[in-house]
Design a protein around this motif. Structure first.
Motif, PDB file in Angstrom:
ATOM      1  N   ARG A  51       0.854  -1.201   0.000  1.00  0.00           N
ATOM      2  CA  ARG A  51       0.000   0.000   0.000  1.00  0.00           C
ATOM      3  C   ARG A  51       0.882   1.239   0.000  1.00  0.00           C
ATOM      4  N   VAL A  52       0.521   2.217  -0.822  1.00  0.00           N
ATOM      5  CA  VAL A  52       1.226   3.495  -0.879  1.00  0.00           C
ATOM      6  C   VAL A  52       0.209   4.603  -0.602  1.00  0.00           C
ATOM      7  N   MET A  53       0.535   5.488   0.351  1.00  0.00           N
ATOM      8  CA  MET A  53      -0.396   6.512   0.814  1.00  0.00           C
ATOM      9  C   MET A  53       0.294   7.885   0.788  1.00  0.00           C
ATOM     10  N   PRO A  54       0.089   8.687  -0.252  1.00  0.00           N
ATOM     11  CA  PRO A  54       0.702  10.019  -0.310  1.00  0.00           C
ATOM     12  C   PRO A  54      -0.186  11.091   0.311  1.00  0.00           C
ATOM     13  N   ALA A  55       0.426  12.205   0.689  1.00  0.00           N
ATOM     14  CA  ALA A  55      -0.326  13.343   1.225  1.00  0.00           C
ATOM     15  C   ALA A  55       0.562  14.579   1.227  1.00  0.00           C
ATOM     16  N   VAL A  56      -0.086  15.747   1.278  1.00  0.00           N
ATOM     17  CA  VAL A  56       0.597  17.029   1.469  1.00  0.00           C
ATOM     18  C   VAL A  56      -0.057  17.716   2.657  1.00  0.00           C
ATOM     19  N   PHE A  57       0.771  18.212   3.567  1.00  0.00           N
ATOM     20  CA  PHE A  57       0.286  18.880   4.773  1.00  0.00           C
ATOM     21  C   PHE A  57       1.091  20.152   4.973  1.00  0.00           C
ATOM     22  N   ASP A  58       0.531  21.277   4.534  1.00  0.00           N
ATOM     23  CA  ASP A  58       1.149  22.575   4.742  1.00  0.00           C
ATOM     24  C   ASP A  58       2.557  22.604   4.123  1.00  0.00           C
ATOM     25  N   ASP A  59       3.608  22.627   4.939  1.00  0.00           N
ATOM     26  CA  ASP A  59       4.969  22.776   4.427  1.00  0.00           C
ATOM     27  C   ASP A  59       5.710  21.450   4.265  1.00  0.00           C
ATOM     28  N   VAL A  60       5.007  20.322   4.488  1.00  0.00           N
ATOM     29  CA  VAL A  60       5.643  19.015   4.280  1.00  0.00           C
ATOM     30  C   VAL A  60       4.766  18.172   3.363  1.00  0.00           C
ATOM     31  N   MET A  61       5.403  17.194   2.748  1.00  0.00           N
ATOM     32  CA  MET A  61       4.702  16.224   1.927  1.00  0.00           C
ATOM     33  C   MET A  61       5.368  14.878   2.170  1.00  0.00           C
ATOM     34  N   GLY A  62       4.738  13.836   1.700  1.00  0.00           N
ATOM     35  CA  GLY A  62       5.366  12.539   1.904  1.00  0.00           C
ATOM     36  C   GLY A  62       4.412  11.409   1.651  1.00  0.00           C
ATOM     37  N   LEU A  63       4.802  10.265   2.127  1.00  0.00           N
ATOM     38  CA  LEU A  63       3.976   9.094   1.933  1.00  0.00           C
ATOM     39  C   LEU A  63       4.298   8.035   2.968  1.00  0.00           C
ATOM     40  N   LYS A  64       3.338   7.144   3.102  1.00  0.00           N
ATOM     41  CA  LYS A  64       3.518   5.961   3.930  1.00  0.00           C
ATOM     42  C   LYS A  64       3.473   4.742   3.021  1.00  0.00           C
ATOM     43  N   VAL A  65       4.397   3.841   3.228  1.00  0.00           N
ATOM     44  CA  VAL A  65       4.412   2.573   2.515  1.00  0.00           C
ATOM     45  C   VAL A  65       4.160   1.470   3.540  1.00  0.00           C
ATOM     46  N   MET A  66       3.200   0.632   3.235  1.00  0.00           N
ATOM     47  CA  MET A  66       2.841  -0.467   4.140  1.00  0.00           C
ATOM     48  C   MET A  66       2.849  -1.759   3.355  1.00  0.00           C
ATOM     49  N   THR A  67       3.410  -2.798   3.922  1.00  0.00           N
ATOM     50  CA  THR A  67       3.322  -4.128   3.327  1.00  0.00           C
ATOM     51  C   THR A  67       2.602  -5.056   4.281  1.00  0.00           C
ATOM     52  N   LEU A  68       1.835  -5.963   3.717  1.00  0.00           N
ATOM     53  CA  LEU A  68       1.176  -7.000   4.506  1.00  0.00           C
ATOM     54  C   LEU A  68       1.462  -8.348   3.855  1.00  0.00           C
ATOM     55  N   VAL A  69       1.968  -9.282   4.643  1.00  0.00           N
ATOM     56  CA  VAL A  69       2.156 -10.663   4.209  1.00  0.00           C
ATOM     57  C   VAL A  69       1.258 -11.529   5.082  1.00  0.00           C
ATOM     58  N   GLU A  70       0.305 -12.203   4.461  1.00  0.00           N
ATOM     59  CA  GLU A  70      -0.646 -13.023   5.219  1.00  0.00           C
ATOM     60  C   GLU A  70       0.091 -14.063   6.065  1.00  0.00           C
ATOM     61  N   GLY A  71      -0.298 -14.136   7.331  1.00  0.00           N
ATOM     62  CA  GLY A  71       0.300 -15.097   8.237  1.00  0.00           C
ATOM     63  C   GLY A  71       1.608 -14.644   8.848  1.00  0.00           C
ATOM     64  N   LEU A  72       2.145 -13.518   8.362  1.00  0.00           N
ATOM     65  CA  LEU A  72       3.423 -13.013   8.876  1.00  0.00           C
ATOM     66  C   LEU A  72       3.253 -11.682   9.587  1.00  0.00           C
ATOM     67  N   GLY A  73       2.680 -10.666   8.908  1.00  0.00           N
ATOM     68  CA  GLY A  73       2.468  -9.379   9.554  1.00  0.00           C
ATOM     69  C   GLY A  73       2.654  -8.212   8.608  1.00  0.00           C
ATOM     70  N   ASN A  74       2.829  -7.024   9.221  1.00  0.00           N
ATOM     71  CA  ASN A  74       2.938  -5.767   8.477  1.00  0.00           C
ATOM     72  C   ASN A  74       4.286  -5.103   8.729  1.00  0.00           C
ATOM     73  N   ARG A  75       4.705  -4.290   7.767  1.00  0.00           N
ATOM     74  CA  ARG A  75       5.822  -3.358   7.947  1.00  0.00           C
ATOM     75  C   ARG A  75       5.370  -1.993   7.445  1.00  0.00           C
ATOM     76  N   TYR A  76       5.883  -0.940   8.108  1.00  0.00           N
ATOM     77  CA  TYR A  76       5.488   0.421   7.764  1.00  0.00           C
ATOM     78  C   TYR A  76       6.723   1.306   7.624  1.00  0.00           C
ATOM     79  N   LEU A  77       6.703   2.170   6.623  1.00  0.00           N
ATOM     80  CA  LEU A  77       7.755   3.166   6.442  1.00  0.00           C
ATOM     81  C   LEU A  77       7.093   4.484   6.072  1.00  0.00           C
ATOM     82  N   VAL A  78       7.430   5.556   6.790  1.00  0.00           N
ATOM     83  CA  VAL A  78       6.943   6.901   6.471  1.00  0.00           C
ATOM     84  C   VAL A  78       8.121   7.740   5.997  1.00  0.00           C
ATOM     85  N   LEU A  79       7.933   8.437   4.867  1.00  0.00           N
ATOM     86  CA  LEU A  79       8.941   9.329   4.309  1.00  0.00           C
ATOM     87  C   LEU A  79       8.409  10.757   4.384  1.00  0.00           C
TER      88      LEU A  79
END
Length: 334
Positions: A51-79
Motif C-alpha cells: 500500500r502506498v499513501m501520499p499526502a501534502v500537509f502545509d509545508d511538508v509532503m510525503g507518503l507511507k508505505v505499508m506491506t502485509l504478508v498473510e500469516g506473517l504481519g505488516n511493515r510500515y515506512l513513512v517518508l
C-alpha cells in the motif's frame, strides 16, 4: 542531512500529548483546506499487498508505505519531505508511529463525542492496537475499571493482568463481548476481525462506540445492528471510509445506514457533532490516512529532544535540476 527514527526508539520516547496535538493540527489544517489527500493505492502481491499513501500537509509532503504478508504481519515506512526543496527530511520505521497516531485520532474523536470523561470502559481486542488505545485513553480520562474481551481466554487474561499492572487501574477479562459492553457509556473496538465482534443489541442507550477495525473490505468489526442504531457516524475521512471499510460500505448498501449521518471529524472539531433523531448510539469509525501519519511525523521531526536522538544519514536523493539550470552548470566558465 536526512534523519532516521527507529521504531524501538519511538516506542520509548513518543508521548501521547505530542501525538494528540499533532493529529489535531492535521485535522484542523484539513478543515481549513490546507491539505491534499488522494486515494491510497493497494496492489495485491499474491501473498498480501503493498500500500502506498501520499499526502501534502502545509509545508511538508510525503507518503507511507505499508506491506502485509498473510500469516506473517505488516511493515510500515513513512517518508517526510520538505515542500519547498523536495528534500527528504526523515524516514520513520513506523509501526509505533502508526499505533500512537491511530490512538491519538481516537482520543480526538472521544473528546468531541463523549460528554463527560468516563471512569469505565468496555474494550474489545487485546492486540497491538488495543494496547495503544488503552494507554492513550487511560492518560486522557480518569479510567478506573476496564472490561476487556477477545476470543482467546488465555490472551485476554494475560492482557488484563499486564495492563492492570502497567496503568494502575482495574482491567478485568470478560467472559463474552456482551459482558464487556454491558452498561458501558464508552466502548472501544480494536480488532482485525473478519466478522463482527459485537452484537449491537448489547450496546447501552447513549453509548459512544470508538471503532478502529474494518479498515479493508474483507474485514468487519461492527455489526449491522450497531450501525442501524447510530444517530451519527463520525469518521476520519468520509470518502475513504465509505470506499474502504466494509462496516460502512456494506451497511450503506443494505440500506441500514443513511450516508447523511456520516460526519467528518475535522468538521466536528470545528462545528460540533450533530446527532440525528432515530438513533440512540454514536459511532466513530476510522481507517487511517497518510495525513495523520505526516502530521505526527512532522511533529516528531520538529521536536528538538527527539531530533537530537535520531540517526543522521547522508543525503539519500540527488537533485536533478531543471534542464536550463543543468545546461548552465555544464557550460559555466571555469
Amino acid at each position: 542531512m536526512t534523519l532516521f527514527y527507529d521504531g524501538a526508539f519511538l516506542e520509548k520516547s513518543l508521548s501521547a500529548d505530542l501525538a494528540i496535538r499533532a493529529v489535531a493540527a492535521g485535522f484542523d489544517a484539513e478543515a481549513a483546506g490546507k491539505t491534499r489527500l488522494p486515494p491510497r493505492i493497494d496492489t495485491p502481491t499474491g501473498q498480501g499487498f503493498i500500500r502506498v499513501m501520499p499526502a501534502v500537509f502545509d509545508d511538508v509532503m510525503g507518503l507511507k508505505v505499508m506491506t502485509l504478508v498473510e500469516g506473517l504481519g505488516n511493515r510500515y515506512l513513512v517518508l517526510l519531505y520538505d515542500v519547498r526543496s523536495g528534500g527528504l527530511l526523515a524516514l520513520f520505521d513506523a509501526d509505533e508511529l502508526t499505533r500512537v497516531r491511530t490512538a491519538a485520532v481516537t482520543a480526538l474523536a472521544g473528546i468531541a463525542m463523549v460528554d463527560s470523561p468516563p471512569t469505565k470502559l468496555g474494550l474489545i481486542g487485546t492486540g497491538f492496537e488495543a494496547v495503544g488505545h488503552l494507554r492513550m485513553l487511560a492518560g486522557l480520562w480518569p479510567l478506573e475499571d476496564v472490561m476487556v474481551y477477545s476470543p482467546n481466554a488465555q490472551r485476554r487474561g494475560r492482557f488484563a493482568e499486564l495492563m492492570s499492572r502497567e496503568l494502575g487501574i482495574s482491567v478485568t477479562a470478560a467472559a463474552s463481548s456482551g459482558e464487556a459492553l454491558r452498561g458501558q457509556s464508552v466502548v472501544v473496538l480494536a480488532t482485525k476481525a473478519k466478522v463482527p465482534v459485537i452484537d449491537g443489541s448489547d450496546l447501552a442507550p447513549g453509548a459512544v462506540v470508538l471503532s478502529i477495525g474494518s479498515t479493508r473490505l474483507d474485514l468487519r468489526e461492527l455489526d449491522n445492528a450497531s450501525l442501524a442504531r447510530a444517530s451519527v457516524v463520525v469518521v476520519d475521512d468520509p470518502e475513504m471510509v465509505k470506499l474502504e471499510s466494509a462496516d460502512i460500505a456494506e451497511t450503506i448498501a443494505a440500506g441500514l445506514l443513511d450516508p447523511e449521518r456520516i460526519q467528518a471529524l475535522s468538521a466536528c472539531r470545528r462545528d460540533g457533532v450533530t446527532r440525528r433523531s432515530g438513533g440512540d448510539v454514536s459511532i466513530f469509525k476510522s481507517v487511517g490516512t497518510a495525513l495523520q501519519d505526516l502530521a505526527l511525523a512532522r511533529a516528531i521531526y520538529r521536536d528538538e529532544s527527539l531530533r537530537a536522538q535520531a540517526v543522521g544519514l547522508p543525503e539519500l536523493t540527488r537533485l536533478k535540476p531543471f534542464s536550463a539550470k543543468a545546461f548552465e552548470a555544464v557550460e559555466a566558465p571555469a
